[in-house]
Design an enzyme around this catalytic site. Structure first.
Site, PDB file in Angstrom:
ATOM      1  N   ARG A  67      -2.727   0.425   7.174  1.00 42.44           N
ATOM      2  CA  ARG A  67      -2.590   1.139   5.896  1.00 42.44           C
ATOM      3  C   ARG A  67      -3.966   1.634   5.455  1.00 42.44           C
ATOM      4  O   ARG A  67      -4.978   0.962   5.654  1.00 42.44           O
ATOM      5  CB  ARG A  67      -2.011   0.226   4.812  1.00 42.44           C
ATOM      6  CG  ARG A  67      -0.512   0.048   4.901  1.00 42.44           C
ATOM      7  CD  ARG A  67       0.027  -0.755   3.745  1.00 42.44           C
ATOM      8  NE  ARG A  67      -0.467  -2.116   3.769  1.00 42.44           N
ATOM      9  CZ  ARG A  67      -1.462  -2.594   3.041  1.00 42.44           C
ATOM     10  NH1 ARG A  67      -2.087  -1.815   2.172  1.00 42.44           N
ATOM     11  NH2 ARG A  67      -1.839  -3.850   3.146  1.00 42.44           N
ATOM     12  N   TYR A 195       1.413   5.449  10.928  1.00 42.03           N
ATOM     13  CA  TYR A 195       1.393   3.985  10.816  1.00 42.03           C
ATOM     14  C   TYR A 195       2.487   3.495   9.848  1.00 42.03           C
ATOM     15  O   TYR A 195       2.669   4.078   8.767  1.00 42.03           O
ATOM     16  CB  TYR A 195       0.007   3.492  10.344  1.00 42.03           C
ATOM     17  CG  TYR A 195       0.062   2.006  10.068  1.00 42.03           C
ATOM     18  CD1 TYR A 195       0.126   1.099  11.136  1.00 42.03           C
ATOM     19  CD2 TYR A 195       0.146   1.506   8.782  1.00 42.03           C
ATOM     20  CE1 TYR A 195       0.247  -0.258  10.894  1.00 42.03           C
ATOM     21  CE2 TYR A 195       0.264   0.153   8.532  1.00 42.03           C
ATOM     22  CZ  TYR A 195       0.318  -0.728   9.598  1.00 42.03           C
ATOM     23  OH  TYR A 195       0.461  -2.073   9.364  1.00 42.03           O
ATOM     24  N   HIS A 224       5.949  -8.225  -3.697  1.00 40.72           N
ATOM     25  CA  HIS A 224       5.495  -8.359  -2.303  1.00 40.72           C
ATOM     26  C   HIS A 224       5.697  -9.821  -1.886  1.00 40.72           C
ATOM     27  O   HIS A 224       4.738 -10.582  -1.776  1.00 40.72           O
ATOM     28  CB  HIS A 224       4.015  -7.957  -2.231  1.00 40.72           C
ATOM     29  CG  HIS A 224       3.472  -7.797  -0.850  1.00 40.72           C
ATOM     30  ND1 HIS A 224       2.131  -7.911  -0.566  1.00 40.72           N
ATOM     31  CD2 HIS A 224       4.073  -7.522   0.327  1.00 40.72           C
ATOM     32  CE1 HIS A 224       1.934  -7.697   0.727  1.00 40.72           C
ATOM     33  NE2 HIS A 224       3.103  -7.470   1.282  1.00 40.72           N
ATOM     34  N   SER A 246      -1.211  -9.131   2.640  1.00 38.45           N
ATOM     35  CA  SER A 246      -0.820  -8.722   3.989  1.00 38.45           C
ATOM     36  C   SER A 246      -1.529  -9.573   5.050  1.00 38.45           C
ATOM     37  O   SER A 246      -2.718  -9.881   4.902  1.00 38.45           O
ATOM     38  CB  SER A 246      -1.203  -7.262   4.207  1.00 38.45           C
ATOM     39  OG  SER A 246      -0.704  -6.490   3.153  1.00 38.45           O
ATOM     40  N   ASP A 273       8.976  -9.990   3.441  1.00 39.54           N
ATOM     41  CA  ASP A 273       7.896  -9.151   2.885  1.00 39.54           C
ATOM     42  C   ASP A 273       8.131  -8.677   1.452  1.00 39.54           C
ATOM     43  O   ASP A 273       7.181  -8.536   0.704  1.00 39.54           O
ATOM     44  CB  ASP A 273       7.685  -7.932   3.788  1.00 39.54           C
ATOM     45  CG  ASP A 273       6.375  -7.204   3.523  1.00 39.54           C
ATOM     46  OD1 ASP A 273       5.352  -7.883   3.296  1.00 39.54           O
ATOM     47  OD2 ASP A 273       6.360  -5.965   3.522  1.00 39.54           O
TER      48      ASP A 273
HETATM   49  C1  OXD Z   1       1.591  -5.133   4.818  1.00 41.58           C
HETATM   50  C2  OXD Z   1       2.807  -5.149   5.643  1.00 41.58           C
HETATM   51  O1  OXD Z   1       0.616  -4.442   5.184  1.00 41.58           O
HETATM   52  O2  OXD Z   1       3.763  -5.847   5.241  1.00 41.58           O
HETATM   53  O3  OXD Z   1       1.580  -5.797   3.785  1.00 41.58           O
HETATM   54  O4  OXD Z   1       2.882  -4.468   6.677  1.00 41.58           O
HETATM   55 MN    MN Z   2       3.435  -6.760   3.338  1.00 47.68          MN
END
Ligand code: OXD
Ligand code: MN
Length: 587
Positions: A67, A195, A224, A246, A273
């Site tokens: 990211r 990505y 999250h 993450s 997630d």
């Molecule tokens: C993140 C993912 O980057 O879940 O948080 O891929």
């Molecule tokens: Mn994530």
């Protein structure tokens, strides 16, 4: 008469000028057709179809592997509504700047229209999105990660109640890469990246950034967080949601094989997630997983750290930027199980030799359907969601944060979440291992001003009749020589069991200035050889470290000015006072 969806597809086609438009139905036949095309043009590399039927390797452009928070924008009319933790452009400026990048971007390419549902197909809390993309890899990934295709079109009918997301690979030039969110009009534009977190628009862009904005408007929460169920020896399952930044082990925790399985404690996976949580009519908090698959970090995954995902990855999975064994064509990554018996091809497609750096990219990933995991909960698709009894915050901290502590109440718990910090990982571009503030693990994902976000959390608490208990964990504390103090993985169930015992009022705690840590003997360590000094260090609350922490969080909160709720200031001051008094009392 055309529908709102057809009109948006037409408008997008006029802008991007594809040679062909394909409406995706999500069928296996369509997926097979796409796989064949991708094998032919090199987007997919075939893995061993005998040992892993339906598994493929995708190598992304080496400049496009994580990211990219620097070019991710929240485009609200007022800058203050995006807040100090987001990049901001006005909607007008953003569109003027980025529209030219979409102009003709799909010339000579196919435009795929990908309708999808976030959440169980028949849940009242699910939502429809439609992604337009020129990447067949994105289409195949969205089919795993969401309920994609005809089911979404059926749910949508002729309505305009969907979140449109326009995506093009563009020319993959990082200088022409943008991920734009328009929360006020519920629109996403992403260009220049393939990505996952930038290009699978149902994931971070909709299910977190746009959904968090919607959730505040509509009185629910988009977080999250993983969701898991802890089964006790009587067969009762207690559900918990946990927010970690993450690449801090959410997937492994959600899919854990419990070290206490012989004593009847088992973990069931609901999500790994993202959690969407609503207040039910009985005043409890209920969660659904908006996703249908896992997009997990591959390195470090092995029979010990995540045996369930190993089983899940035996078929129908996409591997991105992992290495491959040269002869048997098996996926490979660092931490999988020692060195391979044969030559390796690294994530860039080169013959790999020790000394060349990691063979798999540190942020290499697998994409696999959630229902391929033996740990999947029987209730993971319950339309009303499952009831959440505990919320867990956590980060990766070599020092400061103890293994586990419990907040004093909801308001203090919100403060604990708001002061979360973690060492950065390879999931986003930039330096790795730097401590950064990451409230509720939402810094990269909150679609509005986080001062307002904290206020929303406080308001949700006041509406909950039976609010979940809030805890904080840190699996990553190290001793002076840098060695991890806690074994982690399946052993983490011991900490979950302590939480369950606290919820059921069976376990004792020791009060500290930051919250309640396990009282001696209350953490079930049966069968775990852990030295007494390690345990003491794991649970230690160091007044010096915490005084520094209070100063750091105070500085962080200053950013929010008058958007910071008074309750957070009050909790901050109360912690500083308790630290000053710093007496430890056993309850
Ligand atoms: C993140 C993912 O980057 O879940 O948080 O891929
Ligand atoms: Mn994530």
């Amino acid at each position: 008469m055309s529908t709102p969806l057809e009109r948006w597809v037409d408008e997008s086609a006029r802008l991007t000028k594809p040679s062909k438009i394909v409406w995706c139905d999500g069928s296996k036949a369509e997926n097979d057709r796409l796989a064949d095309e991708m094998l032919r043009d090199g987007t997919y590399i075939e893995l061993n179809q005998k040992t892993r039927p339906g598994c493929y390797l995708h190598r992304s452009n080496p400049n496009d592997v994580a990211r990219t928070e620097g070019i991710t924008y929240i485009c609200t009319r007022q800058k203050d509504d995006a807040g100090p933790t987001n990049n901001w452009m006005s909607p007008l400026e953003a569109k003027e700047k980025v529209r030219p990048l979409f102009d003709g971007a799909m010339k000579g390419r196919t435009m795929y229209v990908v309708p999808y549902i976030l959440g169980p197909v028949n849940s009242p809390f699910s939502k429809v999105g439609v992604e337009i993309t020129d990447s067949p890899y994105v289409v195949a990934s969205m089919r795993i990660m969401s309920r994609m295709g005809q089911a979404a079109l059926d749910r949508l009918g002729g309505s305009d109640d969907f979140v449109p997301g326009l995506h093009s690979l563009g020319d993959l030039n990082p200088d022409r890469r943008f991920v734009l969110h328009f929360p006020e009009e519920k629109l996403i534009w992403s260009v220049g990246s393939g990505y996952g977190g930038n290009a699978l628009l149902g994931k971070k862009c909709f299910a977190l950034r746009i959904a968090s904005y919607m959730a505040r408007e509509q009185g629910w929460m988009a977080e999250h967080m993983l969701i898991l169920g802890l089964e006790d020896p009587s067969g009762k399952v207690t559900y918990m949601a946990a927010a970690f930044p993450s690449a801090c082990g959410k997937t492994n925790l959600a899919m854990m094989v419990s070290a206490l399985e012989n004593s009847g404690y088992r973990v069931w996976t609901v999500g790994d997630d993202i959690a969407w949580m609503h207040i039910a009519s009985d005043g409890s908090l209920r969660a659904i997983n908006p996703e249908a698959g896992f997009f997990g970090v591959a390195p470090g995954t092995n029979a010990k750290t995540n045996p369930n995902v190993r089983t899940a990855l035996q078929h129908d999975a996409i591997f991105t930027n992992v290495a491959m064994t040269a002869t048997s064509r098996e996926p490979w990554w660092e931490g999988i199980n020692g060195l391979p018996q044969e030559e390796l091809i690294n994530w860039k497609g080169e013959a790999w030799k020790p000394g060349m750096g990691p063979a798999a990219h540190p942020n290499s990933r697998y994409t696999v359907s959630a229902n391929q995991s033996p740990s999947i909960s029987a209730h993971w698709e319950d339309p009303e969601g499952i009831p959440i009894s505990a919320i867990i915050f956590g980060g990766r901290r070599a020092r400061v944060a103890p293994l586990v502590y419990q907040s004093r109440d909801w308001q203090h718990g919100v403060f604990v979440g708001a002061t979360m910090a973690s060492e950065t990982t390879a999931a986003a571009t930039g330096a790795v291992g730097v401590t950064r503030r990451d409230p509720m693990a939402m810094i990269p994902f909150c679609g509005y001003n986080m001062g307002d976000y904290f206020r929303h959390w406080l308001e949700m608490g006041s509406r909950l009749e039976n609010a979940p208990k809030i805890f904080h964990v840190n699996w990553f504390r190290r001793d002076r020589s840098g060695k991890l103090l806690w074994p982690g993985y399946g052993e983490n169930v011991r900490v979950l069991k302590w939480m369950l015992d606290r919820i059921e009022e069976r376990a004792d705690a020791t009060e500290t200035p930051i919250g309640d840590v396990p009282a001696p003997g209350s953490l079930d360590l049966d069968g775990l050889a852990i030295p007494r000094e390690s345990l003491d260090e794991l649970l230690r609350v160091d007044p010096g470290d915490w005084t520094e922490e209070v100063a750091a969080t105070g500085k962080f909160f200053e950013k929010f000015g008058n958007r910071l709720p008074d309750e957070i200031r009050t909790e901050h001051k109360a912690l500083a006072d308790r630290l000053q008094r710093s007496s430890v009392v056993t309850k």
